[in-house]
Scaffold this motif. Structure first.
Motif, PDB file in Angstrom:
ATOM      1  N   THR A 119       0.834  -1.189   0.000  1.00 27.68           N
ATOM      2  CA  THR A 119       0.000   0.000   0.000  1.00 27.68           C
ATOM      3  C   THR A 119       0.873   1.245   0.000  1.00 27.68           C
ATOM      4  O   THR A 119       1.760   1.390   0.835  1.00 27.68           O
ATOM      5  CB  THR A 119      -0.927   0.007   1.219  1.00 27.68           C
ATOM      6  N   CYS A 120       0.624   2.134  -0.963  1.00 29.26           N
ATOM      7  CA  CYS A 120       1.426   3.340  -1.138  1.00 29.26           C
ATOM      8  C   CYS A 120       0.501   4.539  -1.292  1.00 29.26           C
ATOM      9  O   CYS A 120      -0.686   4.390  -1.571  1.00 29.26           O
ATOM     10  CB  CYS A 120       2.314   3.222  -2.379  1.00 29.26           C
ATOM     11  N   PRO A 121       1.027   5.746  -1.122  1.00 26.96           N
ATOM     12  CA  PRO A 121       0.204   6.929  -1.369  1.00 26.96           C
ATOM     13  C   PRO A 121      -0.259   6.959  -2.825  1.00 26.96           C
ATOM     14  O   PRO A 121       0.378   6.378  -3.703  1.00 26.96           O
ATOM     15  CB  PRO A 121       1.162   8.090  -1.055  1.00 26.96           C
ATOM     16  N   ALA A 157      -1.356  10.802 -14.778  1.00 25.62           N
ATOM     17  CA  ALA A 157      -1.693  11.826 -15.752  1.00 25.62           C
ATOM     18  C   ALA A 157      -2.883  12.575 -15.172  1.00 25.62           C
ATOM     19  O   ALA A 157      -3.535  12.068 -14.246  1.00 25.62           O
ATOM     20  CB  ALA A 157      -2.045  11.200 -17.108  1.00 25.62           C
ATOM     21  N   PRO A 158      -3.192  13.767 -15.657  1.00 27.87           N
ATOM     22  CA  PRO A 158      -4.372  14.461 -15.128  1.00 27.87           C
ATOM     23  C   PRO A 158      -5.624  13.587 -15.209  1.00 27.87           C
ATOM     24  O   PRO A 158      -6.010  13.132 -16.285  1.00 27.87           O
ATOM     25  CB  PRO A 158      -4.483  15.690 -16.042  1.00 27.87           C
ATOM     26  N   GLY A 159      -6.199  13.288 -14.046  1.00 27.18           N
ATOM     27  CA  GLY A 159      -7.386  12.446 -13.985  1.00 27.18           C
ATOM     28  C   GLY A 159      -7.120  10.967 -13.814  1.00 27.18           C
ATOM     29  O   GLY A 159      -8.063  10.194 -13.612  1.00 27.18           O
ATOM     30  N   ALA A 160      -5.870  10.532 -13.870  1.00 24.76           N
ATOM     31  CA  ALA A 160      -5.529   9.104 -13.765  1.00 24.76           C
ATOM     32  C   ALA A 160      -4.635   8.878 -12.553  1.00 24.76           C
ATOM     33  O   ALA A 160      -3.543   9.457 -12.465  1.00 24.76           O
ATOM     34  CB  ALA A 160      -4.831   8.613 -15.022  1.00 24.76           C
ATOM     35  N   THR A 161      -5.085   8.046 -11.622  1.00 23.22           N
ATOM     36  CA  THR A 161      -4.384   7.831 -10.363  1.00 23.22           C
ATOM     37  C   THR A 161      -4.219   6.346 -10.092  1.00 23.22           C
ATOM     38  O   THR A 161      -5.158   5.567 -10.237  1.00 23.22           O
ATOM     39  CB  THR A 161      -5.162   8.468  -9.191  1.00 23.22           C
ATOM     40  N   LEU A 162      -3.011   5.952  -9.697  1.00 25.24           N
ATOM     41  CA  LEU A 162      -2.720   4.585  -9.283  1.00 25.24           C
ATOM     42  C   LEU A 162      -2.741   4.515  -7.771  1.00 25.24           C
ATOM     43  O   LEU A 162      -2.030   5.262  -7.091  1.00 25.24           O
ATOM     44  CB  LEU A 162      -1.359   4.142  -9.820  1.00 25.24           C
ATOM     45  N   LEU A 163      -3.563   3.597  -7.237  1.00 22.88           N
ATOM     46  CA  LEU A 163      -3.634   3.336  -5.798  1.00 22.88           C
ATOM     47  C   LEU A 163      -3.013   1.964  -5.565  1.00 22.88           C
ATOM     48  O   LEU A 163      -3.690   0.936  -5.562  1.00 22.88           O
ATOM     49  CB  LEU A 163      -5.087   3.377  -5.318  1.00 22.88           C
ATOM     50  N   ALA A 164      -1.708   1.959  -5.394  1.00 23.25           N
ATOM     51  CA  ALA A 164      -0.980   0.692  -5.305  1.00 23.25           C
ATOM     52  C   ALA A 164      -1.310  -0.036  -4.017  1.00 23.25           C
ATOM     53  O   ALA A 164      -1.279   0.534  -2.931  1.00 23.25           O
ATOM     54  CB  ALA A 164       0.523   0.951  -5.399  1.00 23.25           C
ATOM     55  N   GLY A 165      -1.651  -1.317  -4.147  1.00 23.02           N
ATOM     56  CA  GLY A 165      -1.870  -2.171  -2.989  1.00 23.02           C
ATOM     57  C   GLY A 165      -3.126  -1.889  -2.196  1.00 23.02           C
ATOM     58  O   GLY A 165      -3.305  -2.431  -1.102  1.00 23.02           O
ATOM     59  N   GLN A 166      -4.043  -1.091  -2.728  1.00 22.13           N
ATOM     60  CA  GLN A 166      -5.209  -0.668  -1.951  1.00 22.13           C
ATOM     61  C   GLN A 166      -6.123  -1.826  -1.556  1.00 22.13           C
ATOM     62  O   GLN A 166      -6.834  -1.732  -0.563  1.00 22.13           O
ATOM     63  CB  GLN A 166      -6.014   0.358  -2.754  1.00 22.13           C
ATOM     64  N   ALA A 167      -6.134  -2.904  -2.338  1.00 18.34           N
ATOM     65  CA  ALA A 167      -7.065  -3.999  -2.066  1.00 18.34           C
ATOM     66  C   ALA A 167      -6.428  -5.158  -1.304  1.00 18.34           C
ATOM     67  O   ALA A 167      -7.110  -6.153  -1.036  1.00 18.34           O
ATOM     68  CB  ALA A 167      -7.661  -4.520  -3.381  1.00 18.34           C
ATOM     69  N   LEU A 168      -5.170  -5.055  -0.946  1.00 10.80           N
ATOM     70  CA  LEU A 168      -4.496  -6.199  -0.336  1.00 10.80           C
ATOM     71  C   LEU A 168      -5.144  -6.617   0.981  1.00 10.80           C
ATOM     72  O   LEU A 168      -5.285  -7.811   1.263  1.00 10.80           O
ATOM     73  CB  LEU A 168      -3.015  -5.889  -0.120  1.00 10.80           C
ATOM     74  N   ALA A 169      -5.556  -5.667   1.789  1.00 10.07           N
ATOM     75  CA  ALA A 169      -6.123  -5.998   3.102  1.00 10.07           C
ATOM     76  C   ALA A 169      -7.433  -6.767   2.974  1.00 10.07           C
ATOM     77  O   ALA A 169      -7.780  -7.558   3.857  1.00 10.07           O
ATOM     78  CB  ALA A 169      -6.327  -4.732   3.929  1.00 10.07           C
ATOM     79  N   ASP A 179      -3.589  -3.772  -6.809  1.00  9.86           N
ATOM     80  CA  ASP A 179      -3.533  -2.387  -7.279  1.00  9.86           C
ATOM     81  C   ASP A 179      -4.891  -1.942  -7.813  1.00  9.86           C
ATOM     82  O   ASP A 179      -5.641  -2.729  -8.402  1.00  9.86           O
ATOM     83  CB  ASP A 179      -2.503  -2.232  -8.394  1.00  9.86           C
ATOM     84  N   VAL A 180      -5.171  -0.667  -7.646  1.00 11.09           N
ATOM     85  CA  VAL A 180      -6.395  -0.050  -8.163  1.00 11.09           C
ATOM     86  C   VAL A 180      -5.994   1.131  -9.034  1.00 11.09           C
ATOM     87  O   VAL A 180      -5.166   1.956  -8.630  1.00 11.09           O
ATOM     88  CB  VAL A 180      -7.322   0.427  -7.023  1.00 11.09           C
ATOM     89  N   LEU A 181      -6.577   1.207 -10.221  1.00 15.19           N
ATOM     90  CA  LEU A 181      -6.337   2.315 -11.133  1.00 15.19           C
ATOM     91  C   LEU A 181      -7.653   3.037 -11.377  1.00 15.19           C
ATOM     92  O   LEU A 181      -8.667   2.403 -11.689  1.00 15.19           O
ATOM     93  CB  LEU A 181      -5.772   1.794 -12.454  1.00 15.19           C
ATOM     94  N   VAL A 182      -7.654   4.337 -11.195  1.00 11.93           N
ATOM     95  CA  VAL A 182      -8.850   5.159 -11.394  1.00 11.93           C
ATOM     96  C   VAL A 182      -8.538   6.191 -12.460  1.00 11.93           C
ATOM     97  O   VAL A 182      -7.523   6.895 -12.363  1.00 11.93           O
ATOM     98  CB  VAL A 182      -9.262   5.867 -10.091  1.00 11.93           C
TER      99      VAL A 182
END
Length: 213
Positions: free
Chosen positions: A10-12, A17-29, A175-178
């Motif tokens: 899990t990372c910050p 890119a504008p509007g595209a965010t990676l939420l690394a490790g958000q679903a591991l728990a 990982d979660v990508l939005v």
């Protein structure tokens, strides 16, 4: 391969890119509960390889849950409230998954996202998804939220033109990508999946793509 692409921690949030965010490790728990929920959906609506409008069989197997499901056949790409294989409504979107998708969207800056459609894609080694835009939804103001499970993949994220240069982003289990806003209609895809083995999913990668259809 597993040594080169370990599961994320899990990372910050990372802005790609504008509007595209990676939420690394958000679903591991929540990975075990998520996978149990996905398995219950797939027992009701098994994975299948759909046909493109041109008559080709996709390399990626698919299913859906939610009020609407994305389908493809010789009539075209579209959403349907019924599973064409059974004629029955798609399985309900599990509340856990709906709540997590809303939370992840909010973390990436998109408040009040509530998915009514979740496309489940299953990749095996060699499977790929060519560059494309998600244009079958009615409301482009809502983001796309994608969760990666199982084998790692390389995600291609480009611009709003097919010929635009694209990033190659490693996606790991959990990982979660939005992407939404100025990135909502970006071209994106998955490079051919490499061989490997994941302790939860074996030699597969499964993505859950939450949308407002």
């Amino acid at each position: 391969m597993d040594d080169l692409f370990p599961d994320s921690q899990t990372c910050p949030p990372r802005l790609l890119a504008p509007g595209a965010t990676l939420l690394a490790g958000q679903a591991l728990a929540q990975q075990d509960a998520i996978w149990q929920a996905v398995n219950r959906v797939l027992q009701q609506a098994p994975l299948r390889r759909m046909q493109t409008p041109g008559g080709h069989t996709m390399s990626v197997a698919m299913s859906n849950c939610g009020q609407l499901g994305w389908i493809s056949d010789q009539r075209g790409y579209r959403y349907s409230d019924q599973d064409p294989a059974s004629g029955l409504p798609w399985p309900a979107l599990p509340p856990l998954l709906a709540d997590l998708a809303s939370t992840w969207a909010a973390t990436a800056g998109f408040a009040d996202f509530r998915s009514n459609a979740c496309l489940i894609n299953c990749y095996e080694p060699g499977s790929r998804m060519s560059l494309h835009q998600d244009r079958d939804e009615r409301d482009f103001a809502q983001p796309i939220v994608t969760l990666s499970l199982g084998l790692p993949a390389r995600f291609m994220l480009g611009g709003t033109q097919r010929q635009s240069a694209h990033q190659k982003i490693p996606l790991h289990h959990g990982d979660v990508l939005v992407f939404g806003g100025p990135a909502r209609l970006c071209f994106h895809g998955i490079m051919p999946l490499a061989d490997g083995w994941h302790p939860l999913l074996g030699s597969r990668r499964i993505s859950l793509t939450f949308r407002c259809a």
